[in-house]
Design a protein around this motif. Structure first.
Motif, PDB file in Angstrom:
ATOM      1  N   GLU A  70       6.777  83.599 -37.818  1.00  0.00           N
ATOM      2  CA  GLU A  70       6.485  84.784 -38.296  1.00  0.00           C
ATOM      3  C   GLU A  70       7.765  85.064 -39.483  1.00  0.00           C
ATOM      4  OE1 GLU A  70       6.236  89.694 -37.198  1.00  0.00           O
ATOM      5  OE2 GLU A  70       6.526  88.161 -35.696  1.00  0.00           O
ATOM      6  N   TYR A  71       8.961  84.718 -38.946  1.00  0.00           N
ATOM      7  CA  TYR A  71      10.107  84.981 -40.039  1.00  0.00           C
ATOM      8  C   TYR A  71      10.026  84.142 -41.288  1.00  0.00           C
ATOM      9  CZ  TYR A  71      14.863  85.281 -41.761  1.00  0.00           C
ATOM     10  OH  TYR A  71      15.786  85.410 -42.724  1.00  0.00           O
ATOM     11  N   GLU A  72       9.572  82.902 -41.008  1.00  0.00           N
ATOM     12  CA  GLU A  72       9.415  81.991 -42.109  1.00  0.00           C
ATOM     13  C   GLU A  72       8.330  82.495 -43.158  1.00  0.00           C
ATOM     14  OE1 GLU A  72      10.853  78.905 -43.091  1.00  0.00           O
ATOM     15  OE2 GLU A  72      12.310  79.572 -41.777  1.00  0.00           O
ATOM     16  N   MET A  73       7.147  83.102 -42.379  1.00  0.00           N
ATOM     17  CA  MET A  73       6.266  83.843 -43.353  1.00  0.00           C
ATOM     18  C   MET A  73       6.717  84.937 -44.126  1.00  0.00           C
ATOM     19  SD  MET A  73       2.822  83.365 -44.031  1.00  0.00           S
ATOM     20  CE  MET A  73       2.854  83.935 -45.560  1.00  0.00           C
ATOM     21  N   TYR A  74       7.495  85.731 -43.464  1.00  0.00           N
ATOM     22  CA  TYR A  74       8.098  86.530 -44.175  1.00  0.00           C
ATOM     23  C   TYR A  74       9.237  86.431 -45.573  1.00  0.00           C
ATOM     24  CZ  TYR A  74       6.163  90.571 -41.678  1.00  0.00           C
ATOM     25  OH  TYR A  74       5.346  91.672 -41.240  1.00  0.00           O
ATOM     26  N   CYS A  75       9.862  85.233 -45.275  1.00  0.00           N
ATOM     27  CA  CYS A  75      10.802  84.607 -46.319  1.00  0.00           C
ATOM     28  C   CYS A  75       9.609  83.927 -47.408  1.00  0.00           C
ATOM     29  CB  CYS A  75      11.476  83.567 -45.531  1.00  0.00           C
ATOM     30  SG  CYS A  75      12.627  84.082 -44.401  1.00  0.00           S
ATOM     31  N   ILE A 104      -2.886  82.783 -51.403  1.00  0.00           N
ATOM     32  CA  ILE A 104      -2.099  82.259 -49.937  1.00  0.00           C
ATOM     33  C   ILE A 104      -2.558  83.027 -48.668  1.00  0.00           C
ATOM     34  CG2 ILE A 104       0.194  82.692 -49.028  1.00  0.00           C
ATOM     35  CD1 ILE A 104       1.747  82.738 -51.627  1.00  0.00           C
ATOM     36  N   MET A 105      -3.170  84.210 -48.898  1.00  0.00           N
ATOM     37  CA  MET A 105      -3.607  84.855 -47.688  1.00  0.00           C
ATOM     38  C   MET A 105      -5.140  84.016 -47.460  1.00  0.00           C
ATOM     39  SD  MET A 105      -5.337  88.480 -47.211  1.00  0.00           S
ATOM     40  CE  MET A 105      -6.427  88.331 -48.517  1.00  0.00           C
ATOM     41  N   ILE A 106      -5.843  83.836 -48.291  1.00  0.00           N
ATOM     42  CA  ILE A 106      -7.041  83.145 -48.238  1.00  0.00           C
ATOM     43  C   ILE A 106      -6.998  81.665 -47.593  1.00  0.00           C
ATOM     44  CG2 ILE A 106      -9.296  82.341 -49.465  1.00  0.00           C
ATOM     45  CD1 ILE A 106      -9.079  84.909 -51.117  1.00  0.00           C
ATOM     46  N   LYS A 113      -4.938  79.818 -39.738  1.00  0.00           N
ATOM     47  CA  LYS A 113      -3.585  80.451 -39.684  1.00  0.00           C
ATOM     48  C   LYS A 113      -3.832  81.899 -39.569  1.00  0.00           C
ATOM     49  CE  LYS A 113      -1.111  76.276 -41.016  1.00  0.00           C
ATOM     50  NZ  LYS A 113       0.015  75.748 -42.047  1.00  0.00           N
ATOM     51  N   TYR A 114      -4.350  82.441 -38.692  1.00  0.00           N
ATOM     52  CA  TYR A 114      -4.931  83.989 -38.703  1.00  0.00           C
ATOM     53  C   TYR A 114      -3.840  84.687 -38.718  1.00  0.00           C
ATOM     54  CZ  TYR A 114      -9.768  81.461 -38.398  1.00  0.00           C
ATOM     55  OH  TYR A 114     -10.571  80.783 -38.656  1.00  0.00           O
ATOM     56  N   GLU A 115      -2.901  84.503 -37.995  1.00  0.00           N
ATOM     57  CA  GLU A 115      -1.674  85.543 -37.641  1.00  0.00           C
ATOM     58  C   GLU A 115      -0.912  85.661 -39.020  1.00  0.00           C
ATOM     59  OE1 GLU A 115      -2.350  82.954 -35.556  1.00  0.00           O
ATOM     60  OE2 GLU A 115      -3.117  83.878 -33.788  1.00  0.00           O
ATOM     61  N   LEU A 116      -0.714  84.477 -39.491  1.00  0.00           N
ATOM     62  CA  LEU A 116       0.003  84.393 -41.010  1.00  0.00           C
ATOM     63  C   LEU A 116      -0.867  85.039 -41.962  1.00  0.00           C
ATOM     64  CD1 LEU A 116       1.784  80.869 -40.572  1.00  0.00           C
ATOM     65  CD2 LEU A 116       2.507  83.160 -40.128  1.00  0.00           C
TER      66      LEU A 116
END
Length: 137
Positions: A70-75, A104-106, A113-116
């Motif tokens: 999760e943190y890596e996604m925010y970065c 990126i979301m799509i 990777k639904y959570e991301l």
């Protein structure tokens, strides 16, 4: 009463979103540090118990791994938005920024990777809402 151009209001809105993103990233970083401490504690307990409390260790490890992802996604989201920020702190290519983040979301959703994808969608929706609010059309 002074009139503020819609473009200025849009840029202020995007700046607020960016600042909110940075705050959320910091919050997740603090949660990551807490999960690391929990993991270390679970490891110590596991060792002290003669390797009999394995499930607590496994759970703490999984929790820490998920928080790290999760943190890596925010970065990553922060880096993407920063790439579109100019030296004056504005986002002149905000439509391209929106499209990039949407892509990126799509892509994340296609990779299951639904959570991301959900984390990214939250910020895509905030940007879209701000663009729509201050759009000339």
């Amino acid at each position: 009463m002074a009139l503020i151009p819609k473009e200025t209001e849009l840029q202020e809105g995007l700046t607020i979103i960016f600042d909110d993103l940075l705050l959320k990233k910091e919050q997740v970083r603090k949660e990551l540090l807490r999960t690391r401490k929990d993991f270390n504690s679970a490891c110590d307990t596991h060792i002290k118990s003669g390797f009999k409390s394995e499930q607590d260790w496994i759970d703490a490890n999984l929790c820490h791994q998920l928080k790290f992802i999760e943190y890596e996604m925010y970065c990553h989201i922060t880096e993407v938005l920063s790439d579109f920020k100019d030296i004056y702190g504005q986002f002149p290519e905000y439509l391209e920024m929106y499209q990039t983040l949407s892509h990126i979301m799509i892509q994340l959703a296609n990779e299951e990777k639904y959570e991301l994808a959900a984390i990214t969608k939250f910020w895509v929706d905030k940007i879209d809402s701000t663009i729509q609010e201050y759009s000339y059309c």
